[in-house]
Design a protein around this motif. Sequence first.
Motif, PDB file in Angstrom:
ATOM      1  N   MET A   1       0.847  -1.170   0.000  1.00 39.88           N
ATOM      2  CA  MET A   1       0.000   0.000   0.000  1.00 39.88           C
ATOM      3  C   MET A   1       0.894   1.235   0.000  1.00 39.88           C
ATOM      4  SD  MET A   1      -2.968   1.084   2.722  1.00 39.88           S
ATOM      5  CE  MET A   1      -3.513  -0.583   2.753  1.00 39.88           C
ATOM      6  N   LYS A   2       0.533   2.185  -0.845  1.00 36.36           N
ATOM      7  CA  LYS A   2       1.346   3.392  -0.974  1.00 36.36           C
ATOM      8  C   LYS A   2       0.470   4.629  -0.820  1.00 36.36           C
ATOM      9  CE  LYS A   2       4.492   5.567  -4.246  1.00 36.36           C
ATOM     10  NZ  LYS A   2       5.110   5.469  -5.579  1.00 36.36           N
ATOM     11  N   LEU A   3       0.992   5.616  -0.104  1.00 35.50           N
ATOM     12  CA  LEU A   3       0.304   6.891   0.045  1.00 35.50           C
ATOM     13  C   LEU A   3       0.938   7.905  -0.892  1.00 35.50           C
ATOM     14  CD1 LEU A   3      -0.032   7.096   3.925  1.00 35.50           C
ATOM     15  CD2 LEU A   3      -1.787   6.463   2.278  1.00 35.50           C
ATOM     16  N   ILE A   4       0.096   8.707  -1.530  1.00 28.09           N
ATOM     17  CA  ILE A   4       0.598   9.736  -2.432  1.00 28.09           C
ATOM     18  C   ILE A   4       0.057  11.094  -2.018  1.00 28.09           C
ATOM     19  CG2 ILE A   4       0.993   8.191  -4.376  1.00 28.09           C
ATOM     20  CD1 ILE A   4      -1.695   9.075  -5.535  1.00 28.09           C
ATOM     21  N   ARG A   5       0.844  12.115  -2.247  1.00 35.60           N
ATOM     22  CA  ARG A   5       0.469  13.479  -1.861  1.00 35.60           C
ATOM     23  C   ARG A   5      -0.331  14.140  -2.980  1.00 35.60           C
ATOM     24  NH1 ARG A   5       3.562  15.373   2.504  1.00 35.60           N
ATOM     25  NH2 ARG A   5       1.995  16.993   2.496  1.00 35.60           N
ATOM     26  N   LEU A   6      -0.904  15.290  -2.675  1.00 36.72           N
ATOM     27  CA  LEU A   6      -1.811  15.989  -3.582  1.00 36.72           C
ATOM     28  C   LEU A   6      -1.234  16.251  -4.973  1.00 36.72           C
ATOM     29  CD1 LEU A   6      -4.558  17.282  -4.047  1.00 36.72           C
ATOM     30  CD2 LEU A   6      -3.656  19.380  -3.034  1.00 36.72           C
ATOM     31  N   PRO A   7       0.002  16.720  -5.118  1.00 28.98           N
ATOM     32  CA  PRO A   7       0.501  16.955  -6.487  1.00 28.98           C
ATOM     33  C   PRO A   7       0.467  15.699  -7.365  1.00 28.98           C
ATOM     34  CG  PRO A   7       1.919  18.053  -4.911  1.00 28.98           C
ATOM     35  CD  PRO A   7       0.971  17.192  -4.110  1.00 28.98           C
ATOM     36  N   LYS A   8       0.738  14.548  -6.783  1.00 32.37           N
ATOM     37  CA  LYS A   8       0.701  13.293  -7.536  1.00 32.37           C
ATOM     38  C   LYS A   8      -0.751  12.921  -7.869  1.00 32.37           C
ATOM     39  CE  LYS A   8       3.686  10.125  -8.386  1.00 32.37           C
ATOM     40  NZ  LYS A   8       4.701  10.218  -9.422  1.00 32.37           N
TER      41      LYS A   8
END
Length: 65
Positions: A1-8
């Motif tokens: 599981m991976k978390l991504i930030r808003l720009p991505k």
Amino acid sequence: MKLIRLPKVMDYTGLARSTIYKYIAEGTFPRPVSLGSRAAAWVESEIQDWILTRIEERDAQSATV
């Protein structure tokens, strides 16, 4: 599981920040996970699922036309 930030998230979806938060408020976009008092991220697989759903909706519409 991976978390991504808003720009991505914006890069993946092609949506603007304001549109993403509007869709969240409407309950039609995955909600972010709080990482602290001023940081949030989205579960990458939830964003990918949201995109796939848009594609399926598109394909279903073109099949009925």
